[in-house]
Design an enzyme around this catalytic site. Structure first.
Site, short mmCIF file in Angstrom:
data_model
loop_
_atom_site.label_atom_id
_atom_site.label_comp_id
_atom_site.label_asym_id
_atom_site.label_seq_id
_atom_site.Cartn_x
_atom_site.Cartn_y
_atom_site.Cartn_z
N ASP A 1 1.58 2.43 15.02
CA ASP A 1 1.37 1.18 14.32
C ASP A 1 0.25 1.41 13.29
O ASP A 1 -0.81 1.94 13.63
CB ASP A 1 0.96 0.07 15.30
CG ASP A 1 1.02 -1.30 14.65
OD1 ASP A 1 2.02 -2.02 14.87
OD2 ASP A 1 0.06 -1.65 13.93
N ASP B 1 5.40 -2.46 10.23
CA ASP B 1 4.56 -1.27 10.06
C ASP B 1 4.53 -0.46 11.35
O ASP B 1 3.55 0.21 11.65
CB ASP B 1 3.13 -1.67 9.64
CG ASP B 1 2.44 -2.55 10.67
OD1 ASP B 1 3.13 -3.13 11.53
OD2 ASP B 1 1.20 -2.66 10.62
N HIS C 1 2.02 -6.41 -2.14
CA HIS C 1 3.07 -5.81 -1.32
C HIS C 1 3.55 -4.46 -1.87
O HIS C 1 4.02 -3.61 -1.09
CB HIS C 1 4.26 -6.77 -1.19
CG HIS C 1 3.95 -7.96 -0.32
ND1 HIS C 1 3.88 -7.88 1.04
CD2 HIS C 1 3.68 -9.25 -0.63
CE1 HIS C 1 3.59 -9.07 1.56
NE2 HIS C 1 3.46 -9.92 0.55
N ASN D 1 -1.96 -5.28 2.08
CA ASN D 1 -1.08 -6.24 1.41
C ASN D 1 -1.87 -7.37 0.77
O ASN D 1 -1.58 -7.78 -0.36
CB ASN D 1 -0.06 -6.81 2.40
CG ASN D 1 1.14 -5.90 2.61
OD1 ASN D 1 1.50 -5.13 1.72
ND2 ASN D 1 1.76 -6.00 3.77
N ARG E 1 -1.98 14.54 19.30
CA ARG E 1 -3.41 14.24 19.10
C ARG E 1 -3.99 15.06 17.95
O ARG E 1 -4.77 14.56 17.15
CB ARG E 1 -4.16 14.51 20.40
CG ARG E 1 -5.51 13.84 20.49
CD ARG E 1 -6.13 14.03 21.86
NE ARG E 1 -5.38 13.36 22.91
CZ ARG E 1 -5.46 12.06 23.16
NH1 ARG E 1 -6.24 11.29 22.43
NH2 ARG E 1 -4.75 11.53 24.14
N ASP F 1 4.00 -1.25 0.39
CA ASP F 1 5.21 -0.43 0.42
C ASP F 1 4.88 1.04 0.21
O ASP F 1 5.48 1.93 0.83
CB ASP F 1 6.21 -0.89 -0.64
CG ASP F 1 6.87 -2.21 -0.28
OD1 ASP F 1 6.71 -2.66 0.88
OD2 ASP F 1 7.55 -2.80 -1.15
#
Length: 318
Positions: free
Chosen positions: A189, A232, A202, A197, A252, A206
């Site tokens: 995430d 996302d 936006h 944004n 990691r 993107d």
């Protein structure tokens, strides 16, 4: 065995004589030329092949070339050849027919797709011949592949989309052979995505999504599947090439390569990511839904801690 050429009109002849109302053979030849198709038969006692010109054109073979069936099979890709032989044997044994789409590599090196429709001719209760039609469906196949690509891939990032992640992984039963060998599910995430944004718009967001997707593909070329499954949020499936501990260490170590700033309109946009990883049980059996929930819990644990952090499902469960 040699081919027998069944007379027909060559699609490449350049001249099409008027149709004769009492000449169905000529009518068939002209119609077949329009659809890149031809008729064929194989005598089962001698394995002698008979083709109309349309079949020769599909294979890119000379009308004057003499080939036996074994040589013809070399045109087929390995997978298509195996399926053809399986369906052919069953049709002969049962006196039935079959249909399939086969990929071939023509004499000139071109890869083509053709649709084969076959039936069995029976004589005195025994199969004596196979016969049917072959049609070049390469363009149709390419259109279908393009439509499938549009349906299964995310338009912005080029990765697999949520629908493909569902069909290829999440919706599969635990005993599905397609799940064999899966070593880990990793969920990512992007951190601070809403702020990007809000501050830059936006289009900048993107650019971050596309950049992160590109880095995932480059950083994990061995991944079985990488998908954008939400705004996302991304999912990655890794094979069991090594131990769970080794897979965790790999992710990691590589996560830092994912979170460098993205350059957009001469500005450096901050890019961060949290990740959660989950592993199948010791027996290697994969329950997709359970694995997803474990990885999702690990992901949210990583987000609570903040930073570019990876958490494991084992850590969360303790």
């Amino acid at each position: 065995m040699k081919h027998a050429i069944i007379p027909s009109l060559s699609a490449a002849s350049g001249s099409v004589p008027p149709l004769a109302a009492d000449n169905p053979a000529q009518l068939y030849a002209q119609a077949a030329a329009l659809t890149a198709m031809g008729a064929w038969s194989c005598d089962l006692a001698t394995q002698a092949l008979s083709w109309t010109e349309g079949v020769f054109h599909i294979f890119g073979a000379s009308l004057h070339r003499q080939m036996d069936r074994r040589e013809t099979l070399e045109f087929y890709t390995e997978e298509s050849r195996a399926l053809l032989e399986q369906l052919r044997s069953r049709a002969i044994a049962e006196g039935s027919g079959f249909s399939m789409e086969a990929q071939i590599v023509r004499a000139d090196g071109q890869r083509r797709w053709m649709r084969i429709n076959a039936a069995v001719r029976m004589e005195q209760g025994r199969a004596s011949a196979l016969y049917g039609m072959k049609q070049d469906v390469t363009e149709e196949r390419l259109r279908w592949e393009r439509l499938r690509e549009l349906a299964e891939n995310d338009a912005l990032t080029g990765l697999a989309n949520r629908a493909r992640f569902q069909s290829d992984f999440l919706d599969r039963p635990t005993d599905d052979p397609a799940l064999t060998g899966i070593g880990a599910l990793v969920l990512f995430d992007m951190n601070g995505f809403k702020a990007v944004n809000d501050m830059w718009g936006h289009a900048a967001g993107d650019a971050c999504l596309a950049g992160f997707a590109r880095r995932l593909s480059i950083t994990f070329p061995e991944a079985r599947l990488i998908a954008r499954i939400g705004g996302d949020e991304f999912a990655m499936i890794l094979d069991r090439g090594s131990s769970s501990a080794a897979l965790e260490m790999t992710v990691r170590h590589r996560i830092n390569a994912l979170v460098l700033p993205v350059v957009w309109q001469n500005q450096q946009l901050p890019l961060g990511a949290s990740a959660g990883i989950a592993f199948p049980g010791p027996d290697g059996k994969v329950d997709p839904e359970a694995l997803f929930h474990e990885a999702d819990a690990a992901l949210y644990a990583a987000k609570r801690h903040g930073g570019n952090r990876l958490c494991t499902a084992e850590t969360v469960s303790r």
